[in-house]
Design an enzyme around this catalytic site. Sequence first.
Site, PDB file in Angstrom:
ATOM      1  N   ILE A 138       0.835  -1.203   0.000  1.00  0.00           N
ATOM      2  CA  ILE A 138       0.000   0.000   0.000  1.00  0.00           C
ATOM      3  C   ILE A 138       0.873   1.258   0.000  1.00  0.00           C
ATOM      4  O   ILE A 138       0.774   2.107  -0.868  1.00  0.00           O
ATOM      5  CB  ILE A 138      -0.948   0.027   1.214  1.00  0.00           C
ATOM      6  CG1 ILE A 138      -1.855  -1.209   1.195  1.00  0.00           C
ATOM      7  CG2 ILE A 138      -1.785   1.310   1.210  1.00  0.00           C
ATOM      8  CD1 ILE A 138      -2.718  -1.352  -0.032  1.00  0.00           C
ATOM      9  N   LYS A 289       4.494 -25.094 -37.875  1.00  0.00           N
ATOM     10  CA  LYS A 289       4.924 -24.052 -38.821  1.00  0.00           C
ATOM     11  C   LYS A 289       3.793 -23.030 -38.911  1.00  0.00           C
ATOM     12  O   LYS A 289       2.649 -23.388 -39.188  1.00  0.00           O
ATOM     13  CB  LYS A 289       5.206 -24.690 -40.185  1.00  0.00           C
ATOM     14  CG  LYS A 289       5.918 -23.785 -41.171  1.00  0.00           C
ATOM     15  CD  LYS A 289       7.408 -23.632 -40.839  1.00  0.00           C
ATOM     16  CE  LYS A 289       8.155 -22.971 -41.970  1.00  0.00           C
ATOM     17  NZ  LYS A 289       8.289 -23.852 -43.142  1.00  0.00           N
ATOM     18  N   HIS A 290       4.105 -21.783 -38.652  1.00  0.00           N
ATOM     19  CA  HIS A 290       3.110 -20.711 -38.694  1.00  0.00           C
ATOM     20  C   HIS A 290       1.895 -21.029 -37.823  1.00  0.00           C
ATOM     21  O   HIS A 290       0.746 -20.870 -38.235  1.00  0.00           O
ATOM     22  CB  HIS A 290       2.690 -20.416 -40.136  1.00  0.00           C
ATOM     23  CG  HIS A 290       3.830 -19.996 -41.011  1.00  0.00           C
ATOM     24  ND1 HIS A 290       4.649 -18.930 -40.710  1.00  0.00           N
ATOM     25  CD2 HIS A 290       4.306 -20.515 -42.176  1.00  0.00           C
ATOM     26  CE1 HIS A 290       5.573 -18.799 -41.644  1.00  0.00           C
ATOM     27  NE2 HIS A 290       5.392 -19.751 -42.537  1.00  0.00           N
ATOM     28  N   ASN A 432     -11.069 -23.388 -40.456  1.00  0.00           N
ATOM     29  CA  ASN A 432     -11.667 -24.718 -40.311  1.00  0.00           C
ATOM     30  C   ASN A 432     -10.561 -25.776 -40.287  1.00  0.00           C
ATOM     31  O   ASN A 432      -9.644 -25.726 -41.092  1.00  0.00           O
ATOM     32  CB  ASN A 432     -12.610 -25.010 -41.478  1.00  0.00           C
ATOM     33  CG  ASN A 432     -13.885 -24.218 -41.418  1.00  0.00           C
ATOM     34  OD1 ASN A 432     -14.523 -24.149 -40.389  1.00  0.00           O
ATOM     35  ND2 ASN A 432     -14.287 -23.612 -42.545  1.00  0.00           N
ATOM     36  N   HIS A 538      -9.043 -19.306 -33.782  1.00  0.00           N
ATOM     37  CA  HIS A 538      -8.864 -18.253 -34.787  1.00  0.00           C
ATOM     38  C   HIS A 538      -7.598 -17.449 -34.528  1.00  0.00           C
ATOM     39  O   HIS A 538      -7.010 -17.551 -33.478  1.00  0.00           O
ATOM     40  CB  HIS A 538     -10.075 -17.324 -34.787  1.00  0.00           C
ATOM     41  CG  HIS A 538     -11.332 -17.985 -35.251  1.00  0.00           C
ATOM     42  ND1 HIS A 538     -12.311 -18.414 -34.375  1.00  0.00           N
ATOM     43  CD2 HIS A 538     -11.750 -18.341 -36.490  1.00  0.00           C
ATOM     44  CE1 HIS A 538     -13.295 -18.963 -35.071  1.00  0.00           C
ATOM     45  NE2 HIS A 538     -12.974 -18.948 -36.349  1.00  0.00           N
TER      46      HIS A 538
END
Length: 538
Positions: A138, A289-290, A432, A538
């Site tokens: 504090i 990868k990616h 997807n 996503h």
Amino acid sequence: MAVVSKKIPAPDRVKIKTALLSVSDKAGIVELARALNAMGVRLLSTGGTHKAIAGAGLPVTDVSDVTEFPEIMDGRVKTLHPRVHGGLLAIRDDAEHQQAMREHGIEAIDLTVINLYPFEEVRAAGGDYPTTVENIDIGGPAMIRASAKNHAYVTIVTDPADYEPLLAALTSDDCQTSYALRQQFAAKAFARTAAYDTMISNWFADALSIDVPMYRTIGGVLKEKMRYGENPHQSAAFYVTGDDRPGVANATLLQGKQLSYNNINDTDAAFELVAEFAPENGPACAIIKHANPCGVATGSTLVDAYKRALACDSVSAFGGIIALNQTLDAATAEEIVKLFTEVIIAPDVTEEAKAIIARKANLRLLTTGRLPDPRAAGITAKTVSGGLLVQSRDNVVVEDLDLRVVTRRAPTPTELEDMKFAFKIAKHVKSNAVIYAKDGQTAGIGAGQMSRVDSARIAAMKAEDAAKALGLAQPLTRGSAVASEAFYPFADGLLAAIAAGATAVIQPGGSMRDEEVIAAADEHGVAMVFTGIRHFRH
């Protein structure tokens, strides 16, 4: 009500005459105090810091002697006093402020050196509720904010790493600090208290099971500045949040150059995926990868798991990230160094394997000590224009689901295992997502397509390419299980998977056309199970 600015210009140089030192982390504080004393700076201090400085034989005044009020309530109240905060907040060139200081016996404090109670460390160590609350500072944040607000006159230092540049400035400039330096320290101080309060507020949300707090902040401490971000024209830096979840943020870099922005993102994705496979159930390897997997496999040995993962898409694996769920051994290391790889991450590594990896000087080797728990709760966040999207971590594990057989034919035990294997991977593939798997090995992966049919076809095409490269008579999709991370909206995606040779399907279910999809599976003698859980990514 806010105080109206009197627009008194800040002086460029301020002489440091009095310094207040009050730190939880005592590293370097005695050396700093000694250097300040040698420059003629009067030292004020509190509690354990006072004891450390006085124990070193340095002259130091206890803050309680300044306030003429003792520390009370186990040290909870010691610096929350007008003679402290007045000394920090007074505008030195304001006549009214000067008059108030004289009337109330307030002395100016020119330098404040403070670091906070170790709330983050106590939380990370799993401290109980009372202990964690007791480690909420504090007085420290109050003094930091007061000093930082009045940086026109006060120098605030919150990080032991800044002791050296502070002393360098004082030594070269007759014990003075410049306005530019005070501004930099003030900016860092406000960021420090913001991050500290973020940790506290998020801990309370967790402790009280508040899923959607009214105010949500994400705080971090700079770990490293990067050469660039996703692309060379973007600046970037890596911040750590204090979460002790094993992974790239808390890993030890044993060799190799600095990880890039993309390396860190991909390595996190790889390690979170491989953690779906508990080490006690056998070796597993994921190649990323990616942020999408090129191949994932289990095996009788770690090197076997690696070879099987690589076989899925050896072309895309070039320059990829390899994650292992067990200690990296020499045999696996020998295979890995045959292919250009950016990063290897594993819980541990043998000395023999470490020597083999050392042949590739630029290959990053990270160890974490353990795997993250895929069932553990937590949050994830991403920015959007003008906002922050926050959600709970996807901690659903397929073994915990009540799988429902919806076709006339039930899956065989082997098909069921391949279904579960494929669905684990689907959780970590961009939507997807369609994953073919056979005998604990990915046969083909379709990721990030706008159409689920395209994902099924791309995954089948990858399997055909792999079969040609391996000299197989037919792709591994023949007789495979296929996973879809979300429901099939039409039968066409399922029919594409069947055409590739899949004999068993695992999907969430829940489409308006489920009956149509089930009928298509029955027509082709395919077994299908519904999970009831979707894994969009996503």
